[in-house]
Design an enzyme around this catalytic site. Structure first.
Site, mmCIF file in Angstrom:
data_model
loop_
_atom_site.group_PDB
_atom_site.id
_atom_site.type_symbol
_atom_site.label_atom_id
_atom_site.label_comp_id
_atom_site.label_asym_id
_atom_site.label_seq_id
_atom_site.Cartn_x
_atom_site.Cartn_y
_atom_site.Cartn_z
ATOM 1 N N LYS A 109 104.521 -101.934 -26.340
ATOM 2 C CA LYS A 109 103.267 -101.413 -26.878
ATOM 3 C C LYS A 109 103.475 -101.112 -28.357
ATOM 4 C CE LYS A 109 99.614 -98.094 -25.715
ATOM 5 N NZ LYS A 109 99.218 -97.033 -24.752
ATOM 6 N N CYS A 124 97.045 -101.692 -23.341
ATOM 7 C CA CYS A 124 95.996 -100.675 -23.462
ATOM 8 C C CYS A 124 95.454 -100.511 -24.890
ATOM 9 C CB CYS A 124 96.527 -99.354 -22.919
ATOM 10 S SG CYS A 124 95.228 -98.141 -22.536
ATOM 11 N N GLU A 176 99.399 -100.498 -16.779
ATOM 12 C CA GLU A 176 100.252 -99.668 -17.632
ATOM 13 C C GLU A 176 100.714 -98.435 -16.867
ATOM 14 O OE1 GLU A 176 100.022 -97.451 -22.020
ATOM 15 O OE2 GLU A 176 98.180 -97.785 -20.867
#
Length: 507
Positions: free
Chosen positions: A339, A373, A264
């Protein structure tokens, strides 16, 4: 060269004009009769259509690998090319033979350097395995030999090619593709002046012989993952970034990985030029690089024949900032992922917003999921992906402290167990003192598995050294997941109480 799509498929007679044009370019020097006649191709397709493969770039045939099945005794004998092709009647072809014999392979010169030839060799190996043949055999020209024929015998020439003292464009390439030299053949190909009428008999042995899958381009049972644990470092410009990224792609591709996975926001070093701005302004400046980075990674996926998961980078759409990445497939296509869950820090300093699409991706290695994440800490996402057939979940992450990393790691391991899948995580390491809000990073790449007898006792397939720039190359066995679903000690996916609770996707 801008390339949008690369495809491997069986040759069709309608491809003939493009096939001929590419052959004329590939064999413009050194070979008499440098292309196959249309009736010869028609006859070849009639006797063995499965063995004729073309590589197509943006809907144009730019290369081919043509083959027959012959008896091993013929292939290993002191034969000539015409003993195999028999005046283009292909009488040597025997469907019950035990060797795949390569009668031609070429790439248009304008498309060399993109490793397309390696793809043709790889698909030949696939075909050999799927047809349960002992080996691939063919005779390779030695087109540079005429430059040395007055001072070296053919054997001396080959010895120097083996020791890298001389580079031969054909033999060196074959040896690098796991072919070994069997013997020299004299007067193999009539009119091959550059090779002085010599050829080298080469063989690749099928170690899977006696197994008999029957499909071309069948889904792999073993998938090799290449995880890149990226060191944050100052970069002077975008080209330095690309050089570093290509180095790692080259490295994991060299180990024949199916995926190269970046962390990321590993593009953050490029934000140093905007450190005089506020955090929110700086990351919006960084987002201006995203389209260029995306296109470059598409090119690298084609060039290195590998699927690339680009970690993530900022992306501005309708003045809304997202954290996105791209799955760049080796066929030239790509898809975006976003995300979904944004951390308080991302929202506070950068003004990021979350995406609203939960999806899986079809690849040549099966169906995968990608979440970024913080998303891994929300089990609903990966469960929805698992119900859609996801077998490998990739989690590029960026964590500054060990406790942040522990959350990602622990949740990733839980996702592997509860969804009976593999989970691969990789992040950034090191320090980045000249970029606000990106000072320190803690990371340790790893691949997690379900917890049962077919897998490691601790559910960890492999892990990297913490906080050290490196790659992690890991093989995962997809068939083991199928057995787990049906025969595992526990069967989590099958034993869910859907009479009491259900999970559904709203969009």
């Amino acid at each position: 060269m801008q390339i949008n799509k690369v495809e491997l498929r069986n040759l069709e007679i309608e491809d003939y004009i493009e096939l001929k044009n590419s052959m004329l370019q590939a064999y413009e020097e050194g070979v008499e009769d440098p292309y196959w006649k249309k009736e010869e191709i028609r006859r070849l397709l009639k006797v063995f259509p499965e063995g004729q493969i073309v590589i197509v770039v943006d809907d144009v045939v730019v290369g081919a690998a043509l083959s027959l099945i012959v008896d091993e005794s013929l292939a290993l004998s002191n034969h000539k090319y015409n003993d195999i092709v028999t005046d283009s009647k292909f009488n040597a072809h025997n469907p019950d033979g035990d060797v795949l014999y390569g009668i031609d392979i070429f790439i248009h010169p304008n498309y060399r350097g993109l490793r397309l030839g390696r793809r043709l060799y790889d698909v030949r190996k696939e075909l050999c395995e799927q047809l349960n043949l002992k080996s691939i055999i063919f005779a390779g020209r030695i087109p540079n030999y005429h430059n040395y024929s007055k001072e070296l015998t053919p054997k001396q020439y080959l010895d120097r090619v083996k020791t890298k003292e001389i580079h031969d464009p054909v033999i060196s390439f074959q040896v690098n593709n796991d072919f070994h030299i069997k013997r020299l053949l004299r007067n193999y190909l009539e009119g091959d002046r550059d090779s002085r009428d010599y050829a080298v008999l080469l063989e690749w042995n099928n170690i899977s012989y006696d197994k008999s899958p029957v499909l071309i381009n069948a889904k792999k049972s073993v998938v090799r993952l290449g995880l890149i644990q990226w060191q944050m470092r100052p970069l002077n410009n975008l080209e330095e970034f690309f050089d570093q990224a290509e180095f790692f792609i080259d490295a994991v591709s060299g180990y024949e990985s199916d995926f190269a996975t970046f962390p990321e926001l590993f593009v953050a070093p490029l934000m140093a030029d905007y450190n005089h701005l506020s955090e929110s302004e700086a990351i919006r400046e960084l987002s201006k690089y995203t389209d260029t980075i995306h296109k470059r990674f598409q090119e690298l996926a084609i060039q290195y024949n590998i699927n690339i998961i680009t970690g993530s980078m900022p992306y501005l759409e309708d003045n809304v900032l997202y954290n996105v990445g791209f799955l760049c497939k080796r066929d030239g296509s790509s898809e975006m992922y976003r995300k979904i869950h944004i951390t308080p820090n991302e929202r506070l300093y950068w003004g990021m917003q979350g995406g609203d699409v939960i999806q899986t991706f079809d690849t040549d290695c099966g169906k995968i999921g990608i979440i970024i994440c913080y998303d891994v800490e929300f089990p609903e996402l990966s469960r929805i992906m698992s119900e859609d057939g996801m077998e490998i979940l990739f989690v590029p992450y960026l964590t500054d402290t060990q406790n942040g990393y522990t959350r990602v790691r622990s949740c990733a391991q839980a996702r592997a167990i509860e969804n009976e899948c593999y989970v691969a995580i990789t992040g950034c390491v090191g320090n980045l003192p000249k970029v606000n809000n990106m000072d320190i990073q803690y990371g340790q790449a790893a691949v997690f598995t379900p917890s049962d007898f077919a897998f490691p006792n601790n559910g960890v397939k492999a892990e990297a050294t913490p906080n050290t720039e490196m790659t992690l190359i890991v093989d995962v066995e997809l068939n083991a997941l199928k057995e787990l679903h049906e025969l595992g000690s526990v069967r989590i996916k099958k034993d869910r109480r859907l009479d009491l609770y259900k999970l559904r996707k709203l969009k």
